[in-house]
Design a protein around this motif. Structure first.
Motif, short mmCIF file in Angstrom:
data_model
loop_
_atom_site.label_atom_id
_atom_site.label_comp_id
_atom_site.label_asym_id
_atom_site.label_seq_id
_atom_site.Cartn_x
_atom_site.Cartn_y
_atom_site.Cartn_z
N PHE A 1 3.34 8.78 -11.89
CA PHE A 1 3.68 10.06 -11.28
C PHE A 1 4.58 9.90 -10.05
CE2 PHE A 1 -0.65 10.51 -13.12
CZ PHE A 1 -0.32 11.35 -14.17
N GLY A 2 5.15 8.71 -9.91
CA GLY A 2 5.96 8.44 -8.73
C GLY A 2 7.12 9.40 -8.57
N HIS A 3 7.71 9.83 -9.69
CA HIS A 3 8.86 10.72 -9.59
C HIS A 3 8.50 12.07 -8.97
CE1 HIS A 3 6.86 11.86 -13.32
NE2 HIS A 3 7.50 13.02 -13.27
N LEU A 4 7.22 12.43 -9.06
CA LEU A 4 6.80 13.73 -8.52
C LEU A 4 6.78 13.74 -7.00
CD1 LEU A 4 3.86 14.55 -10.99
CD2 LEU A 4 6.24 15.37 -11.07
N VAL A 5 6.50 12.57 -6.41
CA VAL A 5 6.45 12.50 -4.95
C VAL A 5 7.68 11.82 -4.37
CG1 VAL A 5 3.93 12.57 -4.84
CG2 VAL A 5 5.08 10.37 -5.10
N LEU B 1 12.00 5.16 -0.08
CA LEU B 1 12.94 4.48 -0.97
C LEU B 1 13.17 5.31 -2.22
CD1 LEU B 1 11.52 0.83 -0.79
CD2 LEU B 1 13.28 1.86 0.65
N LYS B 2 14.36 5.22 -2.78
CA LYS B 2 14.67 5.95 -4.00
C LYS B 2 14.17 5.14 -5.20
CE LYS B 2 18.44 8.11 -6.63
NZ LYS B 2 17.69 9.37 -6.80
N LEU B 3 13.36 5.73 -6.04
CA LEU B 3 12.75 5.04 -7.18
C LEU B 3 13.68 5.04 -8.38
CD1 LEU B 3 10.33 3.78 -8.72
CD2 LEU B 3 9.53 6.14 -9.16
N PHE B 4 13.88 3.83 -8.96
CA PHE B 4 14.60 3.68 -10.22
C PHE B 4 13.64 3.04 -11.21
CE2 PHE B 4 18.05 4.25 -7.32
CZ PHE B 4 19.04 4.90 -8.07
N ARG B 5 13.22 3.82 -12.17
CA ARG B 5 12.26 3.36 -13.17
C ARG B 5 12.99 3.18 -14.50
NH1 ARG B 5 6.65 3.89 -12.21
NH2 ARG B 5 5.43 3.28 -14.03
N GLN C 1 0.83 -1.20 0.00
CA GLN C 1 0.00 0.00 0.00
C GLN C 1 0.87 1.25 0.00
OE1 GLN C 1 -3.07 0.56 -0.44
NE2 GLN C 1 -3.31 2.69 0.24
N GLN C 2 1.92 1.25 0.80
CA GLN C 2 2.82 2.40 0.87
C GLN C 2 3.53 2.62 -0.46
OE1 GLN C 2 6.40 1.92 3.27
NE2 GLN C 2 6.11 3.97 4.13
N TRP C 3 3.82 1.54 -1.16
CA TRP C 3 4.60 1.64 -2.40
C TRP C 3 3.74 1.89 -3.63
CZ3 TRP C 3 7.94 -3.32 -1.23
CH2 TRP C 3 8.81 -3.04 -0.17
N ARG C 4 2.45 2.14 -3.45
CA ARG C 4 1.59 2.38 -4.61
C ARG C 4 2.08 3.56 -5.44
NH1 ARG C 4 -0.77 4.48 -0.16
NH2 ARG C 4 -1.80 6.53 -0.24
N PHE C 5 2.75 4.52 -4.81
CA PHE C 5 3.24 5.68 -5.55
C PHE C 5 4.38 5.29 -6.49
CE2 PHE C 5 1.59 7.44 -1.52
CZ PHE C 5 0.60 8.26 -2.04
#
Length: 287
Positions: free
Chosen positions: A77-81, A87-91, A68-72
């Motif tokens: 739009f994950g990079h916006l938040v 955690l640091k997002l790598f897409r 649930q926490q990782w839904r962003f």
């Protein structure tokens, strides 16, 4: 912690695990898989089961609270938040290797397919011990393994399934032609004495009717969809490989520990000629 978003069939799951596993080893961090996709795939995607747990992998499943926490992270739009997330997002970006991911720090979340051995080549010995089915071979598997051990075994994989039945998959992936398999056969026969072919497919009836080799051939068809992961073990024990444009047979070939391993692969991996500069190892033969 190193977390990764798992999605797709077994071959894709193995790519995602391997890339994340390397980072977890690098940082001596816990590896956590986010399995959200498997119960929430989109209508134009082929539903798949989570199968990594059938192997001797070192990871744990994300809790429902973490999912649930990782839904962003799963949102476009994950990079916006990103600045507000733990955690640091790598897409994944593009079809080539994303070098930034190779040096991702601890406490990272990976979202992508990571289809290149560049992401995990340096932990190959570790993966060869982990990516083995935890379930023992069946009697039928053992019979095939015995035949493989006694011959110059060539695994041949024919991927059809949703590449044929699902329009979105057909348009994106396409299928390998019979002409490709004929040219691959000629390449193998010109280099190997007395080859014995072991043919694997998710459409065994079509394959046995349409793909014939003028050599001893075994059509391996005893593993159903639930036990198809066992075919990876069988494929990996073959000395030589003719693969499809499929991550499943990619892994069947890559997991082989034969010193004189020969792999023939399709030059065009995706329909429409999408570039795949890093997907096939340099010593594999492209046709």
């Amino acid at each position: 912690m190193i977390a990764f978003h798992a999605q797709g069939g077994l071959g894709n799951q193995l790519f995602q695990y391997a890339a994340a596993r390397r980072l977890a080893l690098l940082h001596r961090a816990e590896l956590v898989v986010d399995p959200y996709w498997f119960d929430n795939c989109r209508p134009n995607e082929t539903p798949r089961p989570m199968e990594l747990q059938k192997f001797a992998v070192d990871m744990r499943m994300a809790s429902l609270a973490e999912q649930q926490q990782w839904r962003f992270y799963r949102s476009r739009f994950g990079h916006l938040v990103q600045p507000f997330l733990p955690l640091k997002l790598f897409r994944e970006n593009g079809y080539g290797v994303n070098l930034s991911v190779m040096g991702a720090p601890i406490n990272s979340y990976l979202y992508g397919f990571w289809q290149s051995e560049d992401y995990f080549r340096d932990i190959r010995p570790q993966l060869l011990t982990e990516l083995v089915p935890s379930i023992s071979p069946s009697d039928a598997d053992l019979e095939v393994l015995e035949l493989i051990s006694q011959s110059n075994a060539v695994s041949v994989h024919v991927r059809r399934g949703d590449y044929v039945s699902l329009q979105s998959a057909s348009t994106y992936h396409g299928t390998c032609s019979l002409d490709y398999y004929q040219k691959a056969l000629e390449h193998v026969v010109g280099r190997i004495a007395d080859p014995v072919f072991f043919v694997f497919s998710d459409d065994p009836d079509w394959t046995s009717e349409n793909l014939r080799f003028p050599h001893t051939t075994h059509y391996v068809r005893h593993n159903n969809a639930d036990s198809a992961f066992q075919d990876l073990r069988l494929m990996s024990k073959c000395k030589y490989h003719i693969i499809a444009n499929s991550s499943f047979s990619w892994w069947g070939a890559w997991l082989s520990d034969q010193s004189d391993n020969l792999v023939v692969a399709p030059d065009n991996w995706f329909a429409g000629g999408r570039p795949t500069p890093d997907l096939l190892p340099a010593d594999w033969i492209r046709i």
